[in-house]
Structures are given as C-alpha cells and as structure tokens.
Design a protein around this motif. Structure first.
Motif, PDB file in Angstrom:
ATOM      1  N   SER A 137       0.838  -1.196   0.000  1.00  0.00           N
ATOM      2  CA  SER A 137       0.000   0.000   0.000  1.00  0.00           C
ATOM      3  C   SER A 137       0.874   1.247   0.000  1.00  0.00           C
ATOM      4  CB  SER A 137      -0.916   0.005   1.233  1.00  0.00           C
ATOM      5  OG  SER A 137      -1.800  -1.094   1.213  1.00  0.00           O
ATOM      6  N   GLY A 138       0.331   2.334  -0.500  1.00  0.00           N
ATOM      7  CA  GLY A 138       1.078   3.590  -0.500  1.00  0.00           C
ATOM      8  C   GLY A 138       0.561   4.543  -1.552  1.00  0.00           C
ATOM      9  N   VAL A 139       1.417   5.437  -1.981  1.00  0.00           N
ATOM     10  CA  VAL A 139       1.118   6.411  -3.024  1.00  0.00           C
ATOM     11  C   VAL A 139       2.125   6.202  -4.152  1.00  0.00           C
ATOM     12  CG1 VAL A 139       1.108   8.883  -3.592  1.00  0.00           C
ATOM     13  CG2 VAL A 139       0.146   8.092  -1.431  1.00  0.00           C
ATOM     14  N   GLY A 191       1.058  10.247  -7.599  1.00  0.00           N
ATOM     15  CA  GLY A 191       0.212  10.956  -6.648  1.00  0.00           C
ATOM     16  C   GLY A 191      -1.043  10.206  -6.249  1.00  0.00           C
ATOM     17  N   ASP A 192      -1.369   9.135  -6.973  1.00  0.00           N
ATOM     18  CA  ASP A 192      -2.579   8.363  -6.668  1.00  0.00           C
ATOM     19  C   ASP A 192      -2.312   7.371  -5.540  1.00  0.00           C
ATOM     20  OD1 ASP A 192      -3.993   9.633  -8.643  1.00  0.00           O
ATOM     21  OD2 ASP A 192      -3.739   8.031 -10.125  1.00  0.00           O
ATOM     22  N   ALA A 218      -5.141  -3.068  -8.491  1.00  0.00           N
ATOM     23  CA  ALA A 218      -4.610  -3.020  -9.848  1.00  0.00           C
ATOM     24  C   ALA A 218      -3.937  -1.671 -10.118  1.00  0.00           C
ATOM     25  CB  ALA A 218      -5.726  -3.253 -10.850  1.00  0.00           C
ATOM     26  N   LEU A 219      -2.687  -1.721 -10.612  1.00  0.00           N
ATOM     27  CA  LEU A 219      -1.963  -0.522 -11.002  1.00  0.00           C
ATOM     28  C   LEU A 219      -2.071  -0.268 -12.497  1.00  0.00           C
ATOM     29  CD1 LEU A 219       1.357  -0.895  -8.962  1.00  0.00           C
ATOM     30  CD2 LEU A 219      -0.319   0.938  -8.720  1.00  0.00           C
ATOM     31  N   LEU A 220      -2.061  -1.355 -13.266  1.00  0.00           N
ATOM     32  CA  LEU A 220      -2.139  -1.236 -14.719  1.00  0.00           C
ATOM     33  C   LEU A 220      -2.538  -2.577 -15.311  1.00  0.00           C
ATOM     34  CD1 LEU A 220       0.681  -2.689 -15.906  1.00  0.00           C
ATOM     35  CD2 LEU A 220       1.689  -0.608 -14.999  1.00  0.00           C
ATOM     36  N   ILE A 221      -2.868  -2.544 -16.585  1.00  0.00           N
ATOM     37  CA  ILE A 221      -3.210  -3.759 -17.327  1.00  0.00           C
ATOM     38  C   ILE A 221      -2.240  -3.880 -18.497  1.00  0.00           C
ATOM     39  CG2 ILE A 221      -4.965  -4.949 -18.688  1.00  0.00           C
ATOM     40  CD1 ILE A 221      -7.085  -3.365 -17.085  1.00  0.00           C
ATOM     41  N   ALA A 246       3.369  11.923  -2.640  1.00  0.00           N
ATOM     42  CA  ALA A 246       3.858  12.456  -3.918  1.00  0.00           C
ATOM     43  C   ALA A 246       2.741  13.254  -4.541  1.00  0.00           C
ATOM     44  CB  ALA A 246       4.290  11.336  -4.860  1.00  0.00           C
ATOM     45  N   SER A 247       3.112  14.198  -5.396  1.00  0.00           N
ATOM     46  CA  SER A 247       2.121  14.961  -6.159  1.00  0.00           C
ATOM     47  C   SER A 247       2.447  14.824  -7.636  1.00  0.00           C
ATOM     48  CB  SER A 247       2.120  16.435  -5.738  1.00  0.00           C
ATOM     49  OG  SER A 247       3.414  16.990  -5.872  1.00  0.00           O
ATOM     50  N   ALA A 248       1.443  14.975  -8.452  1.00  0.00           N
ATOM     51  CA  ALA A 248       1.636  14.848  -9.901  1.00  0.00           C
ATOM     52  C   ALA A 248       2.625  15.915 -10.373  1.00  0.00           C
ATOM     53  CB  ALA A 248       0.307  15.001 -10.619  1.00  0.00           C
ATOM     54  N   PRO A 249       3.526  15.574 -11.303  1.00  0.00           N
ATOM     55  CA  PRO A 249       4.484  16.561 -11.805  1.00  0.00           C
ATOM     56  C   PRO A 249       3.796  17.687 -12.564  1.00  0.00           C
ATOM     57  CG  PRO A 249       4.595  14.527 -13.092  1.00  0.00           C
ATOM     58  CD  PRO A 249       3.704  14.254 -11.930  1.00  0.00           C
TER      59      PRO A 249
END
Length: 432
Positions: A343-345, A385-386, A393-396, A421-424
């Motif tokens: 778990s995390g960001v 950031g998410d 699931a992170l990706l497919i 973290a924040s989005a760049p």
C-alpha cells in the motif's frame, strides 16, 4: 574529400564546414555513403555536438536535399505542430482535429516511433485501411477540402532526413540536439507551413531528460524556424510519466477518440488545449489564448472535432466506423493485471520504462524493419500521486505472450510506491 576524413574531423571535435556537411547529405541521398559510415558520423555528432552554424547548415542541407511543398493554394494561415516524442503522446491526433474544426488548416507531416517513444503514423495505421503515404497533390487537395491531413513525409520532402531518421533509431543517437533540431526543422520548413508549434518533452521518458537540455533544444528549434521566416514557438512539457492513460497503437487511438468525445484524461486535454490555443492564435482564428481555449472547447462539445477526425480517417482510406466501434482495430488476445505489492502512493512511474515495456511486447521497434503488433500495450490505472492499496490493480498489460516477462521486469523498475507524492507539473515553460 573522403567520408572517412569527415568522420575523423567530427570525432576529434572539429567544426564541419559547409562543404563537408553538403558532401555528407548528398552522399546519404545518393546512397554513395554506406550506412556504417553514416552511423559513425551520427555517433560522432551525438558525442561531440555541433555549433549553431553547423546545426543551421545541416538543417538547410537536409531541407534542400528535396523539394519544398507549395501550400499557397490552401487558403488561410497553415499551422503545424510537432512533438519531440514521448510515451503515450497521442496529442497530435485530437489536437489536429480540434484545431481544424476551428478553421485553421492543419497540414501535418508526422513520423514513426523512435525507440521507446510512439509515432503518430504508427498509431494511425492501427485504423484499418488508413493510408499515411499520400502524394503531394493528394495531400494538398485533402487539406484544401477538409482542412486537415496527417501524413508521412513524401519521398521528395527532406529525403536525407528519412534515411538518417531510420538509422538514428537503431544506433542510439536519437537524443542528439543537432540531429533532432535538423530533423524536425528540415521537414517542417520544407513542408511549406506558415506557422509551427513545437512540444519539447523533458523528463524520464523524453530524449531531453533535463529541463536545461529541453530549453536548449526548444531555443534551437525556434531560432532555426524564425531564421527561415516561419512563425514558431515552443512549449516545454513534462514526460516523467506517460501522458494520458494508454500506451500502444490501438490503445492510443481509443484514447484519442475518447478525448474527442470529451472523455479524455485531464493531463492529455490540458496539453492539447495549451498547444491548440497557440495554434489558433498563430492561425488568426482567435485574438488571445483565453478565447482560443473557449473555441477549442466548443469544437469538442459540439461534436465538430470528432466529425473532423472521422472525415480525415475516411479521406485517407480508413474505416470511419472505428469512431463508434473500437473492436474494428487490432487488439491483444491476453490481458494481465499488474497489482501493487504494497500500500502507499505512486511516487514514480517512469515513462521510458513503460515505453520500453510496450516496445518489448511488440508495440514498438527495436530494429528499423521490425513489424509492429498494433494491439499490445499498457493501460495505466494509477499515476503519480494516486493512492493504492496492496493487491490493487496498477495497470493492465495488453499482450500476445511475446515479451511478457521482459515487460513485467521493466514495469517493476518503472513503478515505485511511497508515502507521499504529487503529480508533476505538466507545462514547464513557453518559448516564443
């Protein structure tokens, strides 16, 4: 003057003369220089660089290696756009349709994928029947009739670039500022457009990984364009993580169509609107950037931009039904869900590693003559950031089994989870 001497001259860090550069480009076009010597000089340029004068001369010689298109028969101010390449960068596709729907003619000459970056032409060829190779007459006629065409450079426009472009991809010389600048501007000046907006990428997935290098390239491009009498500006945008949520040829056409239905990812649409607003102002279809953005939004919500994209598809031989039925395009047979190990960001999502993962699946070229698998790719479900829970699931991964283990290993390196973290920042700088 032997080609061997020219290679040695640049290898030793010397400045190439106009005569030497002319001999090199002439030899490339006439095929009197073998590929191994061309590759050697490209590597020497990559390692030793070029002066401003060398860079300008190289651009001029490449442009003059072929014909210059005459677009004067097309009414209005013709505006083109170019990107230095990124992962998930399908910006040209919705952008061109939106800008053309606002009344600016867009005669766009695009390229194919280089290394881990995707190519606009490759994406379009995921549409059944779509033809990217038009004659000059057909290209001009199409822009006259519908205000839009996206094609590859014809054999007579900067033919030297076509030869060099393919070798750069397979000789690890893609990231050279002089080679990038001369490649882009020789085609764009020769294409006869009146104005040009350039998207220079910076970050992990860009050829210019530092902002300083991106700024250097952007200034070089704008300077060359302005010296040639082209209205020209550049935007430096972020490529530390993929743009949008889909990476892969069919997948990116799907996301393009979603964008034209007002369902595009926020980062993709912000960049499209930033570049599109500049194009409308340069094309005298809006008095300022704020008004230009309003016009672009209206083109979307009214359906005119989507209709324009379909019109282009059908004009270039493609199956316009893909606008409603995505299943008509090639798709991978298998899907693997990649899950979070903790778990995390999401603190890191390296665009270059994601791009390489799509490439080893078959979605990009490792050699110049590699055939593409249009259906494979990566679909991102989380970005920087998410928050994410363990097992989520992170990706497919869209795959046909080839390269799956290598792709998974690359994705392991690409993704990092942490506490915060924040989005760049997406738009770094504008250079006029």
């Amino acid at each position: 003057m032997a080609m061997l001497d020219i290679i040695a001259h640049k290898r030793d860090g010397c400045t190439l003369s106009t005569t030497e550069i002319h001999k090199f480009i002439t030899g490339v076009v006439n095929h009197t220089i073998p590929d191994y010597q061309t590759a050697a000089l490209l590597m020497a340029i990559y390692l030793k660089g070029m002066t401003t004068q060398e860079q300008t001369t190289l651009t001029k010689e490449m442009m003059e290696s072929g014909d210059r298109l005459d677009l004067s028969a097309i009414p209005g101010i013709k505006v083109d756009k170019h990107s230095t390449g990124g992962v998930g960068d399908k910006v040209s596709l919705p952008l061109a349709a939106m800008v053309a729907a606002c009344g600016v003619p867009v005669p766009m000459i695009s390229g194919r994928g280089l290394g881990h970056t995707g190519g606009t032409l490759d994406k379009l060829e995921a549409i059944p029947g779509f033809k990217v190779d038009l004659t000059e007459a057909a290209f001009i006629d199409q822009v006259q009739k519908i205000g839009l065409a996206i094609v590859g450079a014809t054999g007579s426009v900067a033919p030297a670039d076509k030869e060099i472009y393919a070798l750069r991809d397979v000789t690890a010389t893609v990231g050279s500022i002089p080679l990038i600048a001369s490649s882009i501007m020789s085609k764009k000046i020769a294409s006869g457009t009146d104005a040009l907006v350039i998207d220079v990428k910076t970050g992990a997935g860009a050829f210019m990984q530092t902002e300083a290098d991106a700024r250097k390239l952007a200034k070089a491009l704008v300077s060359i364009g302005q010296q040639a009498g082209l209205q020209c500006m550049a935007v430096i945008s972020d490529m530390n993580q993929p743009l949008g949520n889909k990476v892969g040829n069919t997948l990116e056409i799907e996301e393009t169509l979603d964008a034209l239905k007002s369902q595009g990812p926020a980062d993709l649409m912000e960049l499209v609107n930033t570049l599109g607003a500049q194009m409308l102002v340069l094309g005298h279809q809006a008095p300022d950037l704020a008004t230009a953005r309003e016009r672009l939004e209206t083109a979307l919500t009214s359906g005119r931009a989507l209709a324009k994209f379909r019109e282009m598809i059908e004009a270039q031989g493609g199956d316009g039904r893909v606008v409603e039925d995505y299943s008509l395009m090639p798709h991978a047979k298998h899907h693997l869900t990649y899950r979070a190990k903790q778990s995390g960001v999401v603190t890191k999502l390296l665009a270059d590693e994601v791009g390489k993962a799509a490439m080893v699946l078959g979605g990009g070229r490792q050699k110049a003559d590699d055939a593409l698998n249009y259906g494979v790719g990566i679909e991102l479900l989380k970005k920087i950031g998410d928050p994410v829970s363990q097992g989520e699931a992170l990706l497919i991964i869209h795959h046909d089994q080839t390269g799956l283990d290598a792709a998974t290993a690359l994705l392991d390196d690409a993704i990092e989870l942490g506490e915060t973290a924040s989005a760049p920042t997406l738009i770094h700088e504008t250079i006029n």
